[in-house]
Design a protein around this motif. Structure first.
Motif, mmCIF file in Angstrom:
data_model
loop_
_atom_site.group_PDB
_atom_site.id
_atom_site.type_symbol
_atom_site.label_atom_id
_atom_site.label_comp_id
_atom_site.label_asym_id
_atom_site.label_seq_id
_atom_site.Cartn_x
_atom_site.Cartn_y
_atom_site.Cartn_z
ATOM 1 N N VAL A 1 73.665 27.564 -6.368
ATOM 2 C CA VAL A 1 72.768 27.701 -5.223
ATOM 3 C C VAL A 1 71.363 27.386 -5.707
ATOM 4 N N SER A 2 70.659 26.520 -4.998
ATOM 5 C CA SER A 2 69.286 26.245 -5.400
ATOM 6 C C SER A 2 68.377 26.221 -4.178
ATOM 7 N N ALA A 3 67.117 26.532 -4.437
ATOM 8 C CA ALA A 3 66.124 26.538 -3.357
ATOM 9 C C ALA A 3 64.744 26.369 -3.969
ATOM 10 N N GLY A 4 63.770 26.087 -3.123
ATOM 11 C CA GLY A 4 62.399 25.883 -3.592
ATOM 12 C C GLY A 4 61.763 27.166 -4.101
ATOM 13 N N ASP A 5 62.277 28.310 -3.681
ATOM 14 C CA ASP A 5 61.750 29.555 -4.251
ATOM 15 C C ASP A 5 62.900 30.426 -4.728
ATOM 16 N N ARG A 6 62.554 31.278 -5.679
ATOM 17 C CA ARG A 6 63.560 32.067 -6.366
ATOM 18 C C ARG A 6 64.262 33.040 -5.414
ATOM 19 N N ALA A 7 63.481 33.710 -4.567
ATOM 20 C CA ALA A 7 64.043 34.749 -3.703
ATOM 21 C C ALA A 7 65.082 34.176 -2.740
ATOM 22 N N SER A 8 64.813 32.997 -2.160
ATOM 23 C CA SER A 8 65.786 32.421 -1.224
ATOM 24 C C SER A 8 67.076 32.086 -1.939
ATOM 25 N N ALA A 9 66.959 31.500 -3.127
ATOM 26 C CA ALA A 9 68.164 31.110 -3.854
ATOM 27 C C ALA A 9 68.986 32.339 -4.195
ATOM 28 N N GLU A 10 68.320 33.341 -4.731
ATOM 29 C CA GLU A 10 69.050 34.538 -5.130
ATOM 30 C C GLU A 10 69.631 35.255 -3.903
ATOM 31 N N GLY A 11 68.828 35.337 -2.846
ATOM 32 C CA GLY A 11 69.278 36.014 -1.630
ATOM 33 C C GLY A 11 70.516 35.355 -1.045
ATOM 34 N N PHE A 12 70.496 34.039 -0.998
ATOM 35 C CA PHE A 12 71.642 33.318 -0.445
ATOM 36 C C PHE A 12 72.880 33.532 -1.316
ATOM 37 N N ALA A 13 72.691 33.459 -2.633
ATOM 38 C CA ALA A 13 73.825 33.654 -3.542
ATOM 39 C C ALA A 13 74.419 35.043 -3.337
ATOM 40 N N ARG A 14 73.547 36.052 -3.141
ATOM 41 C CA ARG A 14 74.055 37.423 -2.925
ATOM 42 C C ARG A 14 74.809 37.536 -1.604
ATOM 43 N N ARG A 15 74.275 36.880 -0.570
ATOM 44 C CA ARG A 15 74.969 36.945 0.719
ATOM 45 C C ARG A 15 76.341 36.267 0.635
ATOM 46 N N LEU A 16 76.392 35.176 -0.135
ATOM 47 C CA LEU A 16 77.685 34.500 -0.329
ATOM 48 C C LEU A 16 78.686 35.443 -0.987
ATOM 49 N N VAL A 17 78.260 36.063 -2.068
ATOM 50 C CA VAL A 17 79.164 36.943 -2.802
ATOM 51 C C VAL A 17 79.661 38.073 -1.903
ATOM 52 N N ALA A 18 78.776 38.559 -1.051
ATOM 53 C CA ALA A 18 79.138 39.695 -0.203
ATOM 54 C C ALA A 18 80.315 39.377 0.716
ATOM 55 N N VAL A 19 80.465 38.109 1.084
ATOM 56 C CA VAL A 19 81.557 37.770 2.010
ATOM 57 C C VAL A 19 82.733 37.087 1.312
ATOM 58 N N ALA A 20 82.740 37.084 -0.019
ATOM 59 C CA ALA A 20 83.859 36.453 -0.734
ATOM 60 C C ALA A 20 85.137 37.220 -0.438
ATOM 61 N N PRO A 21 86.208 36.504 -0.024
ATOM 62 C CA PRO A 21 87.472 37.207 0.232
ATOM 63 C C PRO A 21 87.945 37.912 -1.045
ATOM 64 N N ARG A 22 88.331 39.158 -0.899
ATOM 65 C CA ARG A 22 88.830 39.900 -2.078
ATOM 66 C C ARG A 22 90.287 39.538 -2.294
ATOM 67 N N GLU A 23 90.567 38.947 -3.409
ATOM 68 C CA GLU A 23 91.966 38.633 -3.715
ATOM 69 C C GLU A 23 92.212 38.932 -5.170
ATOM 70 N N GLU A 24 93.431 39.369 -5.420
ATOM 71 C CA GLU A 24 93.722 39.852 -6.749
ATOM 72 C C GLU A 24 93.643 38.770 -7.825
ATOM 73 N N GLU A 25 94.065 37.552 -7.478
ATOM 74 C CA GLU A 25 94.167 36.516 -8.511
ATOM 75 C C GLU A 25 92.831 35.874 -8.869
ATOM 76 N N VAL A 26 91.774 36.255 -8.155
ATOM 77 C CA VAL A 26 90.512 35.566 -8.427
ATOM 78 C C VAL A 26 89.379 36.560 -8.599
ATOM 79 N N GLN A 27 88.510 36.231 -9.580
ATOM 80 C CA GLN A 27 87.353 37.048 -9.868
ATOM 81 C C GLN A 27 86.116 36.248 -9.502
ATOM 82 N N VAL A 28 85.151 36.857 -8.852
ATOM 83 C CA VAL A 28 83.882 36.174 -8.575
ATOM 84 C C VAL A 28 82.813 36.814 -9.454
#
Ligand code: ADP
Ligand code: ZN
Length: 736
Positions: free
Chosen positions: A650-677
């Motif tokens: 994830v990249s963006a012109g400012d640090r906060a947007s990039a990090e914020g977006f990456a966190r929002r992505l992780v928050a909605v990652a489907p939880r499945e046993e065979e995969v680790q995020v």
């Protein structure tokens, strides 16, 4: 792998509509109406309107059934192009690669359509023929032209001018006088095809069984993967040429993939010696006209052998019968912009779809390929020794903790002594350092200021030939200043650490009288100059070669017997899960340049970690020790090929947007046993070109469909908008 080869059916579209895939960053096809009188089948190359433009696309489905409400708004196909249709196997590859890498199908299609359709028809060359009386005013120049043309035959206009030593104007004058007539020259005849019988070498007994194996595989012609495994100089190229020869005899095309086509001058010569003509090339450095010709020849089946960089994999071969991937372990096969694909892996996919054999050649196979060979999924074809009884180089570590170079120098006394001797024996030496430029860092002695890129998280590299400080990530550069911009001290800037240019300075001091040459990608102006510099080395007109990884690959320098690796630890410390593998491969390959012709090669590794397992395996020439350790480690940690990886950047012109977006992505990652995020974590290269970067790493079991998981996740997740960018990298090779 579940790729189905859709065969083009013989009936034309019955609905009067077709779905067309266009080469832009879109995944879906668009429906178009087929104008009356036009017959279209899947694979046909067509021009279609797309917004205000007309683009070249490919019919993906011939009986389109778009939503009836759209019917009135459908546009007509503009034109059917006069080129061979894309075969079902290539369309299936496009779908497969797009699906696997999560790239838009249009982006993948674009790689197949580089036929240069905007160039227009090829210009015919003008010829001249002597038809009339000599003109009244007969100058000496005119007389020479008439002499040259006195045979009455058609000559190229420019050729005739050159032969007579006159300007084109003199010829034009004679045309005006009626002495000469202009006629179109017939197109140059195509070069003769490669001759499989042209110059077949005598194979040694050891090579014989490998030759038999690859010939059988080519003759059989069905899907089959072979690992051609042999040390550098064992004759892998000569051996796979036999598979190519067999494929030519069967009337089918061969594709030879190379990691870096810019460096294959010697390869083209060897091909010519073996087959009598040069192969067709495909890479980014071709002129548009050559590109157009070669694309057409490949599609028409008139190019029996194609040598190319990774993009050659997506060419529309008329009847591909064999793929060879040379140096299959090479990192350059991974494309990291646009569609992130690995050309070696996708070559295996293409071979599978097309039901043809594929040969992966390497002296240092990737761990992935080695494991496939050990498990019997790939056939191992072994070449155990160097051709002609040449021994493998002897490798020694030089412990930099004990044998330190003098201050500000990088060549240890021991290595310097060996090089002096080699030069005295009139042999060549190679100093290897995988660092371009003069020094990787410049600082001010007075205030400690370090020169960094203004828009990347990186130091500026001092390039003395260009007299600039350069960022290796974005290309930003500035002149090396006279005074420190921070404290205004004069003469206070110092170079820290070595690059190849600095090594050349040191070599010139240490070995006065020796002829040195630096080979580094940033110093190459064109493939041609590169090829001629490599020739100079091969002909022995250089004593000490100083090079980056550019010199590691494939070259055969007969007088080179000594290789000194200036910093063997360089690749070990970068946090890459493949760091050990890469170091092992690169150093094996570099040291393998030594002693290929006569005399025993020797490699010296300057290292601070002589006890590191990779250094020990190299010194002991213990290939098995390296693979056993590495495979065991990967198996235990579930790294590839025992588990799978994917990266999200994830990249963006400012640090906060990039990090914020990456966190929002992780928050909605489907939880499945065979995969680790894992993550988000700030990328090791935290800022590139002013963009802040965060990484997520996905780790799964081997059998898990990561592409499908990613698709489900991203479909339900936040969409990158505005300045945000999300890159997906399945099977990442780079972790920066
Ligand atoms: P590799 O690809 O394994 O590094 P090459 O195919 O480049 O090995 O072979 C190394 C050198 O030995 C080349 O100069 C090649 O022409 C030569 N060579 C290999 N096998 C033969 C052979 N059977 N007859 C003649 N020359 C050979
Ligand atoms: Zn930069």
């Amino acid at each position: 792998m579940d790729h189905t080869t859709r065969q083009a059916s013989s009936s034309a579209s019955s609905t009067g509509m077709v779905d067309v895939l266009v080469p832009v960053a879109l995944d879906q096809t668009y429906s178009y109406r087929v104008p009356r009188g036009m017959v279209l089948k899947a694979g046909d190359v067509v021009a279609v309107p797309l917004g205000p433009r007309e683009v070249v696309g490919v019919v993906w489905a011939e009986d389109a059934k778009p939503d009836p409400r759209l019917h009135n708004r459908l546009k007509d196909v503009g034109e059917k192009l006069d080129v061979p249709p894309l075969k079902g196997e290539l369309r299936a590859l496009v779908d497969w690669v797009a699906n696997y890498t999560l790239s838009a199908r249009g982006m993948v299609l674009r790689m197949t359509l580089r036929m240069g359709e905007n160039l227009g028809p090829e210009r015919t060359r003008a010829g001249v023929r002597l038809v009339g009386q000599a003109p009244r005013r007969l100058t000496p120049a005119r007389r020479r032209v008439i002499d040259v043309l006195s045979d009455g035959l058609l000559h190229g206009k420019a050729d005739a001018a050159r032969e007579a030593g006159v300007s084109i104007g003199v010829i034009d004058g004679l045309v005006d006088e009626g002495t000469l007539a202009v006629e179109a020259l017939p197109p140059a005849p195509p070069p003769p095809p490669p001759d499989p019988q042209f110059a077949q070498p005598e194979f040694t007994r050891e090579q014989r069984s490998a030759v038999d194996a690859v010939r059988a595989l080519a003759a059989n012609g069905s899907f089959h993967v072979a690992l051609l495994d042999g040390v550098t100089g064992s004759g892998k190229t000569e051996v796979y040429f036999e598979a190519v020869a067999e494929t030519i005899r069967r009337g089918r095309q061969s594709l030879i993939l190379m990691p870096e086509i810019a460096l294959t001058g010697q390869f083209l010569d060897r091909f010519t010696q073996r087959f009598g003509v040069r192969p067709i090339e495909w890479h980014s450095e071709l002129t548009p006209r050559t590109r157009q010709r070669n694309w057409a020849a490949i599609a028409a089946g008139e190019a029996p052998v194609v040598v190319g960089a990774r993009s050659a994999l997506f060419m529309p071969y008329a009847n591909l019968g064999l793929i060879v991937v040379d140096e299959e372990h090479d990192q350059a096969y991974k494309q990291d912009d646009g569609a992130h694909y690995h050309a070696r892996d996708m070559a295996v996919v293409r071979a599978h779809i097309a039901k043809i054999p594929i040969i992966l050649a390497s002296a240092t196979p990737s761990v992935e390929t080695e494991v496939n060979a050990r498990k019997g999924r790939y056939q191992r074809v072994l070449l155990p020794a160097r051709f002609g009884g040449q021994q493998m180089p002897h490798i020694e570590a030089i412990d930099l903790r004990r044998e330190m170079p003098p201050r500000g120098r990088f060549i240890s006394p021991k290595l310097a002594e060996e090089i002096t001797r080699a030069v005295e024996r009139r042999e060549q030496a190679l100093l290897f350092l995988n660092r371009r430029g003069y020094a990787p860092l410049t600082l001010c002695r007075a205030c400690g200021h370090r020169f960094a890129c203004t828009i990347c998280d990186a130091w500026l590299v001092d390039h003395r030939f260009r007299q600039r400080l350069v960022c290796h990530h974005c290309g930003f550069s500035m002149p090396r200043p006279e005074v420190c911009p921070h404290c205004a001290a004069e003469q206070s800037l110092v170079a820290v650490g070595p690059g190849v240019e600095r090594l050349q300075e040191e070599a010139a001091n240490l070995f006065p009288g020796a002829r040195t040459m630096v080979l580094s990608s940033d110093l190459i102006t064109s493939i041609e100059t590169m090829r001629s510099e490599l020739n100079e080395i091969a002909e022995g007109r250089v004593d000490i070669i100083i090079g980056t990884q550019l010199v590691a690959k494939g070259h055969h320098f007969p007088r080179l017997n000594l290789v000194g690796v200036v910093d063997a630890d360089l690749g070990l410390s970068n946090g890459d899960p493949r760091a050990a593998e890469r170091t092992w491969q690169l150093l094996n390959q570099v040291v393998g340049r030594a002693g290929r012709d006569q005399g025993r090669g020797v490699g010296y590794l300057q290292t601070h970690q002589p006890d590191h397992p990779v250094m020990k395996a190299l010194v002991a020439c213990d290939r098995e020790a390296f693979y056993a350790t590495e495979i065991e480690l990967r198996e235990r940690t579930l790294y590839p090929p025992f588990g799978r990886l994917a990266s999200l950047i994830v990249s963006a012109g400012d640090r906060a947007s990039a990090e914020g977006f990456a966190r929002r992505l992780v928050a909605v990652a489907p939880r499945e046993e065979e995969v680790q995020v894992l993550g988000p974590a700030e990328a090791p290269l935290a800022v590139i070109k002013g963009r802040y970067r965060f990484r997520l790493l996905l780790k799964s079991l081997r059998g898990f469909d990561l592409s499908d998981y990613l698709r489900r996740w991203l479909a339900g997740g936040p969409k990158p908008k505005g300045n945000l960018k999300l890159e997906v990298d399945v099977d990442p090779q780079s972790f920066l």
